[in-house]
Design an enzyme around this catalytic site. Structure first.
Site, mmCIF file in Angstrom:
data_model
loop_
_atom_site.group_PDB
_atom_site.id
_atom_site.type_symbol
_atom_site.label_atom_id
_atom_site.label_comp_id
_atom_site.label_asym_id
_atom_site.label_seq_id
_atom_site.Cartn_x
_atom_site.Cartn_y
_atom_site.Cartn_z
ATOM 1 N N SER A 131 -3.128 -7.727 2.754
ATOM 2 C CA SER A 131 -3.518 -7.542 4.161
ATOM 3 C C SER A 131 -4.105 -8.816 4.747
ATOM 4 O O SER A 131 -3.820 -9.178 5.893
ATOM 5 C CB SER A 131 -4.530 -6.405 4.288
ATOM 6 O OG SER A 131 -3.944 -5.171 3.971
ATOM 7 N N LYS A 180 -16.135 -7.029 4.937
ATOM 8 C CA LYS A 180 -14.933 -7.545 5.588
ATOM 9 C C LYS A 180 -15.059 -7.394 7.098
ATOM 10 O O LYS A 180 -15.771 -6.525 7.582
ATOM 11 C CB LYS A 180 -13.685 -6.792 5.100
ATOM 12 C CG LYS A 180 -13.409 -6.966 3.616
ATOM 13 C CD LYS A 180 -12.141 -6.243 3.215
ATOM 14 C CE LYS A 180 -11.857 -6.438 1.731
ATOM 15 N NZ LYS A 180 -10.627 -5.770 1.322
ATOM 16 N N ARG A 235 -1.517 -6.449 -8.170
ATOM 17 C CA ARG A 235 -0.466 -7.396 -7.815
ATOM 18 C C ARG A 235 -0.398 -8.555 -8.795
ATOM 19 O O ARG A 235 0.661 -9.051 -9.092
ATOM 20 C CB ARG A 235 -0.722 -7.967 -6.412
ATOM 21 C CG ARG A 235 -0.631 -6.965 -5.304
ATOM 22 C CD ARG A 235 -1.059 -7.582 -4.019
ATOM 23 N NE ARG A 235 -2.404 -8.123 -4.184
ATOM 24 C CZ ARG A 235 -3.298 -8.257 -3.234
ATOM 25 N NH1 ARG A 235 -2.998 -7.925 -2.010
ATOM 26 N NH2 ARG A 235 -4.490 -8.731 -3.475
ATOM 27 N N HIS A 283 0.839 -1.203 0.000
ATOM 28 C CA HIS A 283 0.000 0.000 0.000
ATOM 29 C C HIS A 283 0.874 1.253 0.000
ATOM 30 O O HIS A 283 0.609 2.211 -0.745
ATOM 31 C CB HIS A 283 -0.890 0.049 1.255
ATOM 32 C CG HIS A 283 -1.956 -0.981 1.319
ATOM 33 N ND1 HIS A 283 -2.171 -1.745 2.443
ATOM 34 C CD2 HIS A 283 -2.891 -1.373 0.412
ATOM 35 C CE1 HIS A 283 -3.184 -2.558 2.228
ATOM 36 N NE2 HIS A 283 -3.632 -2.365 0.997
#
Length: 162
Positions: free
Chosen positions: A129, A41, A91, A17
């Site tokens: 994360s 989440k 990514r 990040h």
């Protein structure tokens, strides 16, 4: 002034990040880091904690970076920030498929706001994360993946849940 928004839950903020924040800040006059609630989440840290963590970690970038919590549709948030650009990090191919779909939907909502994709630094591409939290929950070392103070805070949070 060209304003960009970099949205995310940042739970916790990772070196990946931070790489996107540093690089994204070079593309705009002001980068607003939008820390999202994301009800789908289950965050380790509260919204207030995540905002404080991101502010602390991005403090060295000066006034060109602002950290703002949000609980709204991303495009509504971007419009409220007067953004012309949404910054997203990629990514892997799996990220691209999801982000491509989101960019298309966002374009339908507001064609005046462009989505810009930044590839994560090769050394940081595997960091997520979700994986950082999983490694921490099993007692693994997360220091290579997050800023030092974040590693301490994650360890404290994990210890408190045991």
């Amino acid at each position: 002034m060209r304003v960009g928004v970099y949205p995310g839950t940042f739970d916790p903020i990772t070196l990946g990040h931070m790489d996107i924040i540093r690089r994204g800040a070079k593309l705009v006059d002001k980068l607003v880091i939008g820390v999202a609630t994301n009800p789908s989440k289950s965050p380790m840290f509260t919204l207030e904690e995540r905002v404080a963590q991101v502010k602390r970690e991005a403090a060295d970038l000066g006034t060109a970076v602002e950290v703002v919590p949000f609980d709204a549709l991303l495009m509504k948030f971007a419009e409220a920030q007067k953004a012309q650009v949404i910054v997203r990090g990629l990514r892997a191919v799996a990220d691209f498929e999801y982000e491509f779909q989101m960019a298309g939907m966002n374009q339908q909502l507001n064609a005046d706001i462009e989505t810009v994709f930044l590839m994560a630094d090769v050394a940081l591409q595997p960091i997520a994360s979700r994986l950082v939290k999983e490694i921490a929950m099993y007692g693994g070392n997360i220091a290579p993946f997050v800023p030092a103070l974040i590693a301490e805070e994650v360890a404290e949070r994990v210890a408190a849940t045991r």
